[in-house]
Design an enzyme around this catalytic site. Sequence first.
Site, PDB file in Angstrom:
ATOM      1  CB  SER A  17      -0.806   0.383   1.408  1.00  0.00           C
ATOM      2  OG  SER A  17      -0.663   1.119   1.409  1.00  0.00           O
ATOM      3  CE  LYS A  18      -2.852   4.254  -2.179  1.00  0.00           C
ATOM      4  NZ  LYS A  18      -3.780   2.883  -3.255  1.00  0.00           N
ATOM      5  NE  ARG A  19      -4.313   4.454   3.501  1.00  0.00           N
ATOM      6  CZ  ARG A  19      -5.122   4.210   2.594  1.00  0.00           C
ATOM      7  NH1 ARG A  19      -5.147   5.597   2.049  1.00  0.00           N
ATOM      8  NH2 ARG A  19      -6.430   3.191   1.308  1.00  0.00           N
ATOM      9  CG  ASN A  20       0.837   1.555   5.528  1.00  0.00           C
ATOM     10  OD1 ASN A  20       0.253   0.244   5.203  1.00  0.00           O
ATOM     11  ND2 ASN A  20       1.333   1.331   6.501  1.00  0.00           N
ATOM     12  CB  ILE A  21       6.003   5.158   1.488  1.00  0.00           C
ATOM     13  CG1 ILE A  21       5.216   5.065   0.394  1.00  0.00           C
ATOM     14  CG2 ILE A  21       7.761   5.320   0.742  1.00  0.00           C
ATOM     15  CD1 ILE A  21       5.092   4.077  -0.334  1.00  0.00           C
TER      16      ILE A  21
END
Length: 532
Positions: A257-261
């Site tokens: 997910s792009k949220r957990n970079i």
Amino acid sequence: MTVRTRFAPSPTGYLHIGGVRTALFNWLLAKQAGGQFILRIDDTDAKRNVAEALQPILDGFRWLGIDWDEGPTDDGADSVGPQGPYFQSQRLERYQQAAIQLLESGLAYRDYSGADFVKEREAAEKAKTNFVYSRNWMAESDEQAAAFEAEGRTAVVRLKMPREGKCEFTDLIRGEQSYDWELEPDHVIQRADGTCLYHLANVVDDHDFQITHVVRAVEHLSNTPRQIFIAQSLGYQLPQYAHLPYVAEPGSKKKLSKRNIDKYLHNKDFKRLYQAGVAIGERIGIQPDPSTFNPVLVDFYRDIGFLPDAVVNYLLLLGWSLDDKTEFFSKDEMLQQFSLERVVKAAASFDAQKLTAFQQHYMDQLPVKQKVNRCLKFLQSADLASTPPDCDLGTYLQTIIVAAGDRICMAGDILKFDFFFVDDEKLVFEEKPFQKRMVKPEGAGELLSQFADALQNLPDDQCDAEQLEAFVNTFCESASIGLGDIIHALRVATTGKAAGFGMFETMAILGKQRCLNRIGLALTKLQTIVAN
RNA sequence: GGCCCCUUCGUCUAGCGGUCUAGGACUCCGCCCUUUCACGGCGGCAACACGGGUUCGAGUCCCGUAGGGGUCACCA
């Protein structure tokens, strides 16, 4: 029957690597059968500027060579294709028609529950029982509706789901699927303001666009029964379903997910790739903001000089394989060999290192001229263009690229060798190596100065790598020193760095005069330091 | 928690009952080549989640257990 597949991105402003894989599989399935691949824009809920948020996605697909037969125009402003428009925001009427049809056939109803629905659901959750809506605020006649409205209630449209039996369907990847209807709640398909929700829009569009194969990630598997219900209720022929495993985080099985970079940045390989990207990005004016520039997003790879075919090849093998040995596939080979039967069922972790290895391979295969073109763009973006006298940038760059061999993995790596392209007086001597190789060793300056004098007298036509090597060796002999006593200082003086490729090759490329200039500058700097 | 899905080296995977002392790729580690680095060549470490069945025989079939994950919106 013509195979028609689709990928339906929401305009979010970026193209996610997992989304690309889903799109790729859809594209392969359609194109290998001579069918069509459709891009549909799921913007029913979008309140942002669609065109702007769509552009990076469209650009990403174009870059990768995943071309759509129908869908938005390249600028995202319009649609092309016989069944358009392909923006859900422009298809509201179609959904509303479908909602009316469902209402009329009694397979959906106006629901006036409002917050009461949520209360019932929460009560069921508390009691740990399966939630079954009482349908107390269901209006199936105008009289009922009027009564609820008199109470000040407003209606949404809900599906009147079956409460017994099973929904059975075949998934092309997962086989026979069976779900109990009673477990499916009465989903809302239309809001009070008349706008429609995803499941309805999705089914209507898949039908209107004559989609034959719905290939999407597994998170949609549990959505399938309700969509089948809608489709059957509307009298549509069902498409074939295939649910792909999702792409997982580096080193774990969680969905990428792009949220957990931030979390992925703790992964060694992911971090290394990211940092390599940032190093290139900051030279060409890309903000090092991990939320918009990171290895989960396709733009990242384009921006730092990956080859699209490398990315596609890597993604193809993330969840699919042909056999026990074939690793490399051209687009044609993919189209020939791809099949849903060989899609793996388990989630596959994203591996930055392996992706980089594919890039390395594809870069090695690339003809020099093309490497030159790609690297040239980075030099221009970084405003680097200094060359030896009488040498054009392209020719000069080619020499360097050949000498660099595989040290240039992604095109942006050329910036690691920026010292070839800066004017002598702008060469930056890195502090640490300068201290270690120039300042600290006793007599390094003196030695280098002598060397410069000797080099001055070397005829210009004897300045290729081989002859330079012989020359340096002779110098060492006459000065009674070893090669190691001068070569490091020489490297720092001419390149500013501690490491690079072959010293003599480097000198030959720079040319005698520039080497002399740089040695002079290094000696001046040394004097300044010593004087202080 | 309900429902559903998944489970072979660290990672991506091959394996569709015997040819598996489990193969390939990436990574890692040696050695060779190279005056240095990289490439290349050779070699090595490393896996069938566990327990029961079925079978002459199970990584492969069945059932449990465990673990991991997805999903449960008037998001898509």
